[in-house]
Design a protein around this motif. Structure first.
Motif, mmCIF file in Angstrom:
data_model
loop_
_atom_site.group_PDB
_atom_site.id
_atom_site.type_symbol
_atom_site.label_atom_id
_atom_site.label_comp_id
_atom_site.label_asym_id
_atom_site.label_seq_id
_atom_site.Cartn_x
_atom_site.Cartn_y
_atom_site.Cartn_z
ATOM 1 N N PHE A 229 0.888 -1.184 0.075
ATOM 2 C CA PHE A 229 0.181 -0.055 -0.003
ATOM 3 C C PHE A 229 1.000 1.313 0.062
ATOM 4 C CE2 PHE A 229 -2.628 -3.492 2.131
ATOM 5 C CZ PHE A 229 -3.754 -3.090 1.123
ATOM 6 N N LEU A 230 2.139 1.287 0.097
ATOM 7 C CA LEU A 230 2.919 2.190 0.242
ATOM 8 C C LEU A 230 3.647 2.529 -1.180
ATOM 9 C CD1 LEU A 230 5.059 1.234 3.322
ATOM 10 C CD2 LEU A 230 2.817 2.549 3.247
ATOM 11 N N ILE A 231 3.457 1.797 -2.212
ATOM 12 C CA ILE A 231 3.956 2.091 -3.458
ATOM 13 C C ILE A 231 2.793 1.779 -4.639
ATOM 14 C CG2 ILE A 231 6.255 1.326 -2.932
ATOM 15 C CD1 ILE A 231 5.743 -1.213 -4.178
ATOM 16 N N PRO A 232 3.111 2.645 -5.646
ATOM 17 C CA PRO A 232 1.948 2.397 -6.632
ATOM 18 C C PRO A 232 1.890 1.106 -7.397
ATOM 19 C CG PRO A 232 3.680 3.928 -7.616
ATOM 20 C CD PRO A 232 4.140 3.347 -6.084
ATOM 21 N N VAL A 233 2.889 -0.059 -7.275
ATOM 22 C CA VAL A 233 2.907 -1.109 -7.869
ATOM 23 C C VAL A 233 2.429 -2.239 -7.183
ATOM 24 C CG1 VAL A 233 4.051 -2.641 -9.144
ATOM 25 C CG2 VAL A 233 5.043 -0.375 -8.936
ATOM 26 N N LEU A 234 0.989 -2.319 -7.048
ATOM 27 C CA LEU A 234 0.214 -3.196 -6.389
ATOM 28 C C LEU A 234 0.429 -4.627 -6.686
ATOM 29 C CD1 LEU A 234 -3.176 -1.533 -5.248
ATOM 30 C CD2 LEU A 234 -1.078 -1.918 -4.014
ATOM 31 N N GLN A 235 0.689 -4.931 -8.217
ATOM 32 C CA GLN A 235 0.602 -6.234 -8.695
ATOM 33 C C GLN A 235 2.299 -6.137 -9.351
ATOM 34 O OE1 GLN A 235 -0.962 -8.888 -8.009
ATOM 35 N NE2 GLN A 235 0.753 -10.106 -8.929
ATOM 36 N N PRO A 236 3.192 -6.668 -8.799
ATOM 37 C CA PRO A 236 4.589 -6.523 -9.241
ATOM 38 C C PRO A 236 4.789 -7.518 -10.425
ATOM 39 C CG PRO A 236 4.809 -6.568 -7.008
ATOM 40 C CD PRO A 236 3.368 -6.938 -7.236
ATOM 41 N N ARG A 237 5.316 -7.156 -11.446
ATOM 42 C CA ARG A 237 5.755 -8.068 -12.377
ATOM 43 C C ARG A 237 6.649 -9.037 -12.193
ATOM 44 N NH1 ARG A 237 8.333 -5.628 -16.074
ATOM 45 N NH2 ARG A 237 8.658 -3.762 -15.184
ATOM 46 N N ASN A 238 8.045 -8.482 -11.477
ATOM 47 C CA ASN A 238 8.811 -9.186 -11.151
ATOM 48 C C ASN A 238 9.277 -8.884 -9.805
ATOM 49 O OD1 ASN A 238 9.644 -10.809 -13.671
ATOM 50 N ND2 ASN A 238 9.971 -8.599 -14.539
ATOM 51 N N LEU A 239 9.060 -9.863 -8.918
ATOM 52 C CA LEU A 239 9.563 -9.042 -7.324
ATOM 53 C C LEU A 239 10.809 -9.820 -6.826
ATOM 54 C CD1 LEU A 239 8.220 -8.052 -4.854
ATOM 55 C CD2 LEU A 239 7.227 -10.140 -4.110
ATOM 56 N N GLY A 240 11.601 -9.151 -6.014
ATOM 57 C CA GLY A 240 12.821 -9.588 -5.430
ATOM 58 C C GLY A 240 12.564 -9.270 -4.084
ATOM 59 N N PHE A 241 13.414 -10.380 -3.339
ATOM 60 C CA PHE A 241 13.375 -10.076 -1.785
ATOM 61 C C PHE A 241 14.616 -10.450 -1.182
ATOM 62 C CE2 PHE A 241 11.397 -14.169 -2.619
ATOM 63 C CZ PHE A 241 12.194 -15.012 -1.527
ATOM 64 N N GLY A 242 14.830 -9.996 0.194
ATOM 65 C CA GLY A 242 15.975 -10.517 0.641
ATOM 66 C C GLY A 242 16.155 -9.781 2.049
#
Length: 649
Positions: free
Chosen positions: A472-485
């Protein structure tokens, strides 16, 4: 501590062994890491390890080791002064047993790891496959075992003599380690060591072991290393991360002290027992009874002392086991009069609230048979009071304590492990609140319409919504390619993969995602290297979300949320915004923009009913007036956008 193999040289056929599922999970994550590792000992004890599972890993794996073993279900216990040893624990509820991993990246001998060697990389290169795990080369295994018995133990016990004899027969043929040992202690003591074992002269082993220790040459001074490690061990072991506080409530005779003493003795984690006994009898009660306010003064002293000890032990990374808690003040008969009421209120304010509150349920007649105090009717009345209180206290768990003490302790141990695991990263499964409902997170002023992600919402379980509040903090609600760490829990990773089945974990500090580009990257409690990985993985115009906490004790990297915000700005990110996760990331009720004083004041007004709420609100208002609120934010999220290069990506 044993760090060497205890099976005959040559090992046991892999197909004859059964590996415990938890240990198998460790082997799987280590194999998937692509770094070399091997099992040093205990090959025959893998079905349900009774001792340590000793593992040697390449030093390059250490930055990711905690994360990998957490994914396998193990919690790390920090223990300084043990050389390269890292200790990890897991409790298996079905077996009622603890499994301990002792992971090293170097091979060192002695009670304080003072006799160091450079053999670890060589042993890893010569390792031998045993099904799903690796073992040392038979010759290496034999020499390591003999050195362990002589240098660590200084003798060979009768039950280990056949094992030592088998190792000596293999070592007699030489080996890569043999020459290195001769250079360190001399050819004579080495030959004598092998001959003593082959000849069965085990009574002469201590004298030879003493000569080998005195003759050891090479590396840093063993005496200096031993002295430094001995000093470091005085700090004691610490559970990494948030340590749970377990409180126990029940009438006399329910088994509180028996349970807590058993947990303190049998749980291998660093624990501390705190007895409150605020209203218990004492030797000075007759004297204090004659002094106005005497008994209340004793109660205040005990509650302050107990509260300080509990908080101190928790700060030192200990699991606190508290016998009696401040909630006893809520029961009828805890004391009357204004002084007693003030002391009871002080107890609720000073004594930390337990993460888990065990209320032991035992019928009144059974409690009377155990201690013979009071009457069965009175004890049964108290029992009902405690049960009613348990239903309205946070973290309350009713345990049937009429069963044998061993069964009660097993249930309590499982609850401790459940709480510790949840604090280390696994969120409670019963938090099923949808954003914006029943205290769920409120979208900040720049949140995009939720309706745009209706399709993604249907694929997500309700209790996983809270783990994805950052969307809810960014305009991209449905990422195309999501990374995490960073320190992403297993449940959070599951939620991320429901959001994006192709979500990729950052390979490591500075390594990016192995060539993949992401339009959104989430970092949870990251280190500085994770920021570099995110920069390599994030495509131009992509968004980064950093979930972080204030920590003045960090050795490197930003220590405050303002520091994280400045880090993103210095790295060139645009539209950097800081949000306060109120009250914290585990129980986020609001995502408050720190730049909005109105939103902060509204949030503070809603939290005046919590413990020290008025005091915290006053401190927060002062921080707002001094423009240092972003330094005081305990936990929050920082977002930023990577600038585009030459238009939209």
């Amino acid at each position: 501590m044993d760090v060497l193999n205890s099976v005959p040289a040559g090992g046991i056929a892999a197909e004859t062994l059964r590996v415990h599922p938890k240990v198998a999970a460790v082997f799987d994550v280590l194999n998937a890491s692509d770094w070399p590792w091997l099992l040093l000992r205990g090959e025959e004890d893998l079905a349900l390890p009774s001792g340590d599972v000793d593992i040697l890993v390449d030093s390059g794996l250490l930055p990711r080791l905690d994360e990998l073993l957490a994914a396998a279900g193990f919690c790390r216990v920090l223990a300084l002064g043990h050389g390269s040893h890292r200790f990890y624990f897991c409790y298996t509820v079905d077996d009622g047993a603890w499994i301990k991993l002792d992971v090293v990246s170097d091979l060192a001998f002695g009670p304080y790891q003072q006799w160091r060697t450079p053999w670890a990389p060589r042993c890893l290169r010569r390792r031998v496959r045993r099904g799903t795990y690796w073992m040392p080369d038979p010759a290496d295994q034999a020499w390591l075992l003999l050195l362990h018995l002589f240098m660590d133990k200084g003798g060979i016990s009768p039950e280990r003599q056949p094992l030592a004899l088998a190792a000596a027969r293999t070592a007699a043929d030489g080996g890569r380690i043999a020459e290195s040992v001769r250079r360190r202690v001399g050819a004579g003591p080495v030959a004598e060591m092998v001959d003593l074992v082959l000849g069965g002269r085990f009574d002469d082993v201590p004298a030879t072991a003493a000569r080998m220790r005195a003759a050891w040459r090479g590396g840093v001074s063993p005496r200096l290393v031993a002295a430094a490690n001995r000093l470091l061990r005085r700090s004691g072991a610490q559970v990494r991360g948030h340590t749970p506080l377990l409180g126990v409530m029940a009438p006399d005779g329910a088994g509180k002290t028996t349970l807590l003493n058993g947990l303190h003795a049998d749980v291998p984690l660093p624990t501390k027992y705190v007895y409150m006994g605020l209203w218990g009898a004492g030797p000075w009660d007759k004297v204090l009874g004659r002094i106005p306010g005497g008994r209340t003064g004793k109660k205040i002293y005990r509650l302050v002392r107990g509260g300080v000890l509990a908080r101190f032990y928790r700060l030192m990374g200990k699991v606190v086991l508290m016998d009696r808690v401040a909630y006893d003040a809520l029961l009828g008969g805890s004391g009357g009069g204004p002084l007693a009421g003030m002391s009871n209120a002080l107890a609720l304010a000073v004594i930390p609230a337990p993460d888990v509150l065990l209320v032991l349920d035992v019928p009144g007649p059974v409690m009377f048979e155990r201690k013979g105090e009071h009457t069965p009717e009175l004890l049964e009345s108290w029992r009902q009071d405690y049960l009613q209180l348990a239903g309205r206290l946070p973290g309350g768990r009713v345990v049937d304590a009429a069963q044998p003490a061993e069964a009660v302790q097993r249930v309590a141990t499982g609850i401790i492990w459940e709480t510790l695991s949840r604090a280390a990263g696994t969120r409670p499964a019963n938090r099923r609140r949808h954003p914006g409902h029943d205290g769920g997170p409120v979208a900040p002023e720049n949140a995009a319409p939720v309706a745009q992600e209706a399709g993604a919402a249907e694929a997500l379980a309700l209790h996983l919504w809270r783990l994805l509040d950052w969307r809810f903090l960014i305009p991209v609600l449905q990422p195309r390619n999501l990374g995490f760490g960073g320190q992403v829990s297993r449940e959070t990773e599951s939620a991320l993969r429901l959001l994006d089945p192709e979500a990729v974990r950052l390979a490591g500090p500075g390594a990016g995602t192995g060539g993949a580009s992401c339009d959104v990257v989430l970092l949870a409690s990251p280190e500085r290297g994770h920021m570099e990985s995110a920069g390599l993985a994030l495509e131009p115009g992509g968004w980064i979300c950093v979930e972080a906490s204030r920590s003045l004790l960090r050795r490197s990297g930003p220590r405050t949320l303002r520091g994280w915000k400045r880090t993103l700005e210095r790295r060139g990110y645009q539209d950097v915004t800081l949000y306060w996760n109120a009250p914290n990331r585990d129980r986020t009720a609001r995502l408050v923009p720190v730049r909005s004083g109105v939103a902060i004041r509204d949030t503070l007004a809603l939290r005046k009913d919590v413990r020290f709420g008025a005091l915290k609100a006053a401190a927060a208002h002062l921080a707002l007036a001094l423009h240092v609120f972003d330094l005081m934010v305990p936990e929050g999220t920082v977002t930023g956008r990577r600038p585009e290069r030459g238009g939209r990506p």
